[in-house]
Design a protein around this motif. Structure first.
Motif, PDB file in Angstrom:
ATOM      1  N   HIS A 236      52.292  59.435  36.883  1.00 29.10           N
ATOM      2  CA  HIS A 236      50.996  59.187  37.529  1.00 29.10           C
ATOM      3  C   HIS A 236      51.097  59.136  39.055  1.00 29.10           C
ATOM      4  O   HIS A 236      50.456  59.908  39.753  1.00 29.10           O
ATOM      5  N   LEU A 237      51.923  58.214  39.555  1.00 28.40           N
ATOM      6  CA  LEU A 237      51.902  57.956  40.996  1.00 28.40           C
ATOM      7  C   LEU A 237      52.434  59.127  41.810  1.00 28.40           C
ATOM      8  O   LEU A 237      51.995  59.378  42.933  1.00 28.40           O
ATOM      9  N   ALA A 241      50.973  60.593  45.222  1.00 26.26           N
ATOM     10  CA  ALA A 241      51.766  60.645  46.464  1.00 26.26           C
ATOM     11  C   ALA A 241      51.887  62.080  46.971  1.00 26.26           C
ATOM     12  O   ALA A 241      51.887  62.330  48.173  1.00 26.26           O
ATOM     13  N   THR A 242      51.970  63.034  46.047  1.00 30.09           N
ATOM     14  CA  THR A 242      52.044  64.448  46.446  1.00 30.09           C
ATOM     15  C   THR A 242      50.796  64.839  47.214  1.00 30.09           C
ATOM     16  O   THR A 242      50.853  65.503  48.243  1.00 30.09           O
ATOM     17  N   ARG A 243      49.640  64.398  46.700  1.00 31.12           N
ATOM     18  CA  ARG A 243      48.360  64.789  47.306  1.00 31.12           C
ATOM     19  C   ARG A 243      48.087  64.048  48.616  1.00 31.12           C
ATOM     20  O   ARG A 243      47.286  64.484  49.424  1.00 31.12           O
ATOM     21  N   LEU A 244      48.734  62.886  48.794  1.00 37.61           N
ATOM     22  CA  LEU A 244      48.505  62.118  50.026  1.00 37.61           C
ATOM     23  C   LEU A 244      49.599  62.345  51.066  1.00 37.61           C
ATOM     24  O   LEU A 244      49.316  62.516  52.251  1.00 37.61           O
ATOM     25  N   VAL A 296      57.236  55.598  50.485  1.00 34.69           N
ATOM     26  CA  VAL A 296      55.837  55.345  50.097  1.00 34.69           C
ATOM     27  C   VAL A 296      55.788  54.034  49.315  1.00 34.69           C
ATOM     28  O   VAL A 296      56.617  53.793  48.438  1.00 34.69           O
ATOM     29  N   THR A 297      54.815  53.196  49.639  1.00 37.56           N
ATOM     30  CA  THR A 297      54.662  51.897  48.958  1.00 37.56           C
ATOM     31  C   THR A 297      53.358  51.869  48.162  1.00 37.56           C
ATOM     32  O   THR A 297      52.295  52.190  48.706  1.00 37.56           O
ATOM     33  N   PHE A 298      53.450  51.511  46.885  1.00 37.60           N
ATOM     34  CA  PHE A 298      52.266  51.251  46.062  1.00 37.60           C
ATOM     35  C   PHE A 298      52.218  49.744  45.839  1.00 37.60           C
ATOM     36  O   PHE A 298      53.193  49.151  45.380  1.00 37.60           O
ATOM     37  N   ASN A 299      51.080  49.137  46.146  1.00 48.99           N
ATOM     38  CA  ASN A 299      50.954  47.683  46.064  1.00 48.99           C
ATOM     39  C   ASN A 299      49.729  47.365  45.199  1.00 48.99           C
ATOM     40  O   ASN A 299      48.603  47.730  45.542  1.00 48.99           O
TER      41      ASN A 299
END
Ligand SMILES: O=C(O)CCC(=O)C(=O)O
Ligand SMILES: [Fe+2]
Length: 401
Positions: A236-237, A241-244, A296-299
């Motif tokens: 999923h993530l 992250a690829t698109r952002l 990259v950080t997902f919070n």
């Protein structure tokens, strides 16, 4: 700034940063010795199979030490880090600049005895877990909102990043430059995960602080949950992250062209350090401004907004930019909602005035810390001095581990 904030964001240098600034002014000389591992025939093999041993002059204090080494041949290699620089344990795989490492850093690390012990402990805990289903990657879809699954499904089945549209993520918001938030987990998952963390902490099994700045919380990768979060990243993530933060041609129109969405290897995140943090007035009240030890950080918020006051996240500019210490945005955590940003965007948590807040954090890395130097190759300054080519010299980072 919202009214519930109990203070202004600290945008001036923290003590930790000041110390690092001083070091930046006077790079510490190191001597580097190369030891060959195995047969070396091609120059590339030489680089990829070389282990670098670092001897420090002086006291490296608690820093993470990335450095760029110029080989006698004129080539360059990146030595990602030396966690305990004065111990015998400093040998690290190094990789040629711009190349994929021979293997991900976490695979290398996972062979260590400490990692074996952690895996054993994780397996032991899984047997007494409160919610065993949380530990099964096959159950992951149950914890994600149907609208989130829907938004990532076409990319998942086709493998084409263009099929994932950022604007279709539930309640997606461009918070400010380089920062996006969206709904992700179900409330049930957040509640179960919090219960699991408390259950682990009550079990008496050992745990360590998730990083050098937070004293409470738990490293989820070390209690048997790593496979689940690896699945979350891969399935999923990574698409998000690829698109952002992936190659410009793959970036989504939702953010493409907006400031703060450079290519930082978002399409190649292959490792994660996943943990929960906890704040309450009588424990850790706030988290000083910092950058993360990742690309990259997902919070993800885990607690209900009604359960605490204060504790907003304050964001500044990117490390090395003119806005590095300028307050740009304040984000309010919501249960189940994710805020994603580059690791090198300066941020911190304001003081909590009552209740308790917990967040699930995934520090994601591109290869073996190459992301740390990505900006250099793409013309973005890595820090205020720029990552000058260092011949056996050290740059200090504001990293946490
Ligand atoms: O408190 C938060 O939500 C942020 C924590 C954080 O920035 C970190 O652990 O790196
Ligand atoms: Fe952080």
């Amino acid at each position: 700034m919202s009214e519930s904030n109990s203070g202004s964001p600290r945008v001036f240098p923290t003590e930790h940063e000041r110390k690092n600034d001083e070091f930046r002014g006077q790079p510490t000389p190191v001597s580097v010795r190369f030891r060959a591992l195995g047969a070396m025939t091609q120059p590339d093999e030489l680089v990829q199979r070389t282990v670098v041993q670092v001897d420090f002059d002086g006291d490296p204090a608690e820093g993470i030490v990335p450095y760029l080494v110029e080989l006698d041949s004129g080539g360059e290699v990146l030595a990602p880090k030396a966690q305990t620089p004065t111990s015998d344990d400093t040998a690290e795989l190094v990789v040629a600049a711009g190349q994929q490492p021979a293997e991900p850093w976490h695979v290398t690390q996972a062979r260590g005895s400490e990692q074996r012990e952690l895996r054993r402990r994780g397996m032991e805990y899984a047997g007494q877990a409160k919610h065993p289903a949380l530990f099964q990657p096959s159950q992951l879809h149950r914890w994600l909102l149907p609208s989130f699954l829907e938004a990532t499904s076409a990319w998942r089945s086709s493998g084409q990043p263009e099929q994932l549209q950022i604007r279709r993520l539930p309640n997606v918001r461009l918070e400010t430059e380089g920062i996006v938030s969206f709904d992700c987990f179900t409330q049930e998952f957040c509640k179960m995960l919090l219960e699991e963390v408390l259950n682990y902490q009550a079990s008496g099994l050992p745990s360590r602080p998730p990083n050098s700045m937070s004293n409470y919380g738990l490293v989820l990768n070390e209690i048997g949950l790593k496979p689940v979060f690896s699945a979350l990243l891969e399935e999923h993530l990574l698409g998000i992250a690829t698109r952002l933060f992936g190659p410009i041609e793959l970036q989504d129109a939702f953010t493409a062209g907006s400031q703060g969405f450079e290519h930082w290897g978002g399409d190649s995140l292959s490792a994660h350090h996943t943990f929960v943090v906890r704040y309450q007035p009588d424990e850790d009240r706030s988290l000083d401004m910092h950058v993360d030890e990742c690309d990259v950080t997902f919070n993800f918020g885990l607690t209900n907004s009604d359960d605490f006051r204060g504790s907003d996240l304050a964001f500044c500019g990117m490390l090395g930019s003119e806005e590095h210490r300028k307050h740009l945005h304040t984000y309010k955590h919501r249960c189940g909602r994710c805020v994603v940003h580059l690791g090198k965007r300066r941020h911190g948590a304001l003081a909590i005035s009552s209740g308790r807040r917990m967040s699930l954090i995934m520090w994601c890395r591109f290869g073996a810390f190459l992301g740390r130097f990505w900006g250099r190759e793409h013309g973005t300054p890595w820090d205020s001095m720029g990552p000058e080519k260092m011949h056996l010299q050290v740059h200090w980072s504001v990293g946490m581990q």
